[in-house]
Design a protein around this motif. Structure first.
Motif, mmCIF file in Angstrom:
data_model
loop_
_atom_site.group_PDB
_atom_site.id
_atom_site.type_symbol
_atom_site.label_atom_id
_atom_site.label_comp_id
_atom_site.label_asym_id
_atom_site.label_seq_id
_atom_site.Cartn_x
_atom_site.Cartn_y
_atom_site.Cartn_z
ATOM 1 N N PRO A 64 0.822 -1.211 0.000
ATOM 2 C CA PRO A 64 0.000 0.000 0.000
ATOM 3 C C PRO A 64 0.856 1.261 0.000
ATOM 4 N N GLY A 65 0.312 2.308 -0.581
ATOM 5 C CA GLY A 65 1.037 3.562 -0.686
ATOM 6 C C GLY A 65 1.372 4.159 0.671
ATOM 7 N N SER A 66 2.566 4.716 0.763
ATOM 8 C CA SER A 66 3.044 5.345 1.985
ATOM 9 C C SER A 66 4.358 6.035 1.665
ATOM 10 N N LYS A 67 4.644 7.116 2.389
ATOM 11 C CA LYS A 67 5.936 7.773 2.183
ATOM 12 C C LYS A 67 7.078 6.831 2.528
ATOM 13 N N TYR A 68 6.825 5.848 3.401
ATOM 14 C CA TYR A 68 7.882 4.915 3.811
ATOM 15 C C TYR A 68 8.228 3.934 2.696
ATOM 16 N N ILE A 69 7.230 3.384 2.023
ATOM 17 C CA ILE A 69 7.533 2.447 0.932
ATOM 18 C C ILE A 69 8.192 3.194 -0.222
ATOM 19 N N ASP A 70 7.797 4.437 -0.429
ATOM 20 C CA ASP A 70 8.440 5.227 -1.481
ATOM 21 C C ASP A 70 9.936 5.360 -1.198
ATOM 22 N N VAL A 82 6.346 -9.141 0.655
ATOM 23 C CA VAL A 82 6.526 -10.080 1.777
ATOM 24 C C VAL A 82 5.850 -11.392 1.408
ATOM 25 N N PRO A 83 6.440 -12.532 1.495
ATOM 26 C CA PRO A 83 7.869 -12.702 1.677
ATOM 27 C C PRO A 83 8.581 -12.384 0.376
ATOM 28 N N GLY A 84 9.705 -11.769 0.478
ATOM 29 C CA GLY A 84 10.462 -11.410 -0.716
ATOM 30 C C GLY A 84 11.390 -10.254 -0.461
ATOM 31 N N GLU A 138 8.376 1.431 10.358
ATOM 32 C CA GLU A 138 7.399 2.515 10.199
ATOM 33 C C GLU A 138 6.359 2.155 9.143
ATOM 34 N N TYR A 139 6.821 1.551 8.067
ATOM 35 C CA TYR A 139 5.899 1.155 7.000
ATOM 36 C C TYR A 139 4.898 0.121 7.492
ATOM 37 N N ASN A 140 5.387 -0.849 8.260
ATOM 38 C CA ASN A 140 4.474 -1.856 8.812
ATOM 39 C C ASN A 140 3.422 -1.209 9.700
ATOM 40 N N ARG A 141 3.822 -0.256 10.519
ATOM 41 C CA ARG A 141 2.884 0.431 11.406
ATOM 42 C C ARG A 141 1.940 1.351 10.635
ATOM 43 N N ASP A 142 2.465 1.980 9.605
ATOM 44 C CA ASP A 142 1.719 2.994 8.869
ATOM 45 C C ASP A 142 0.726 2.410 7.865
ATOM 46 N N ALA A 143 1.171 1.479 7.057
ATOM 47 C CA ALA A 143 0.344 1.048 5.929
ATOM 48 C C ALA A 143 0.105 -0.453 5.848
ATOM 49 N N MET A 144 1.127 -1.255 6.073
ATOM 50 C CA MET A 144 0.975 -2.707 5.890
ATOM 51 C C MET A 144 -0.042 -3.307 6.844
ATOM 52 N N ILE A 145 -0.056 -2.884 8.083
ATOM 53 C CA ILE A 145 -0.962 -3.482 9.059
ATOM 54 C C ILE A 145 -2.412 -3.224 8.670
ATOM 55 N N ARG A 146 -2.686 -2.036 8.157
ATOM 56 C CA ARG A 146 -4.053 -1.730 7.703
ATOM 57 C C ARG A 146 -4.410 -2.570 6.485
ATOM 58 N N SER A 147 -3.459 -2.740 5.616
ATOM 59 C CA SER A 147 -3.711 -3.506 4.397
ATOM 60 C C SER A 147 -3.927 -4.985 4.702
ATOM 61 N N LEU A 148 -3.028 -5.574 5.494
ATOM 62 C CA LEU A 148 -3.137 -6.998 5.806
ATOM 63 C C LEU A 148 -4.318 -7.285 6.716
ATOM 64 N N GLY A 149 -4.577 -6.376 7.646
ATOM 65 C CA GLY A 149 -5.682 -6.576 8.574
ATOM 66 C C GLY A 149 -7.024 -6.584 7.882
ATOM 67 N N GLY A 150 -7.133 -5.883 6.770
ATOM 68 C CA GLY A 150 -8.394 -5.829 6.053
ATOM 69 C C GLY A 150 -8.466 -6.769 4.868
ATOM 70 N N SER A 151 -7.440 -7.587 4.675
ATOM 71 C CA SER A 151 -7.399 -8.486 3.529
ATOM 72 C C SER A 151 -8.307 -9.691 3.741
ATOM 73 N N PRO A 152 -9.113 -10.049 2.741
ATOM 74 C CA PRO A 152 -9.945 -11.239 2.860
ATOM 75 C C PRO A 152 -9.147 -12.540 2.699
ATOM 76 N N THR A 153 -7.889 -12.418 2.246
ATOM 77 C CA THR A 153 -7.051 -13.590 2.043
ATOM 78 C C THR A 153 -6.201 -13.827 3.286
ATOM 79 N N PRO A 154 -6.356 -14.990 3.940
ATOM 80 C CA PRO A 154 -5.529 -15.261 5.126
ATOM 81 C C PRO A 154 -4.051 -15.264 4.755
ATOM 82 N N GLN A 155 -3.238 -14.648 5.574
ATOM 83 C CA GLN A 155 -1.807 -14.566 5.309
ATOM 84 C C GLN A 155 -1.055 -15.791 5.823
#
Length: 154
Positions: free
Chosen positions: A19-25, A94-96, A120-137
């Motif tokens: 997901p987009g974030s200044k951290y992934i950029d 992830v993984p990768g 920071e990226y995990n806290r900022d964007a990834m957690i929201r993205s993975l938490g709302g994903s319908p696909t189990p990780q």
């Protein structure tokens, strides 16, 4: 849209996303040179010949192959040999890319900077993205235990 934006959007199509974030950029700009981002922006997650990637990118095949080889050494892409040919594919976030970016011990300052950015990226964007994903990780599979067919994981 620059090549880094295109690359991030490609990475975002995977299950783990990007997901987009200044951290992934910032992470992508540390990991990928502008030339590598240009090549990566034309890659797929399925193995391909350097010539195919070069054609899509509008680049010279030999130059693209050299860039891909460098990206492979940095752990940014995967490669495999099939019938004497080398096929390259983009790694998911992830993984990768996350794991391979942290395996480079040659520059501890760079690795520490990346570690902070990934955190920071995990806290900022990834957690929201993975938490709302319908696909189990992930799923837990008991070791040395049988699982009956038809068992439902909830």
């Amino acid at each position: 849209m620059d090549n880094y934006d295109v690359l991030r959007k490609i990475l975002d199509t995977t299950v783990s996303g990007a997901p987009g974030s200044k951290y992934i950029d910032e992470i992508l700009k540390i990991l990928f040179t502008p030339e590598e981002a240009e090549v990566a922006a034309h890659m797929k997650f399925k193995g391909e010949l350097p010539d195919e990637i070069a054609r899509r990118a509008g680049m010279d095949a030999a130059a693209t192959a050299a860039i891909l080889a460098g990206m492979m050494r940095k752990g940014l892409v995967n490669y495999r040999k099939k019938e004497g040919l080398v096929l390259y594919n983009l790694l998911p976030t992830v993984p990768g890319i996350f794991e391979t970016s942290m395996m480079n011990h040659a520059d501890p300052d760079r690795r520490e900077r990346l570690a902070r950015l990934w955190d920071e990226y995990n806290r900022d964007a990834m957690i929201r993205s993975l938490g709302g994903s319908p696909t189990p990780q992930m799923r837990v599979v008991a070791v040395k235990e049988s699982i009956r067919a038809g068992t439902v994981v909830s």
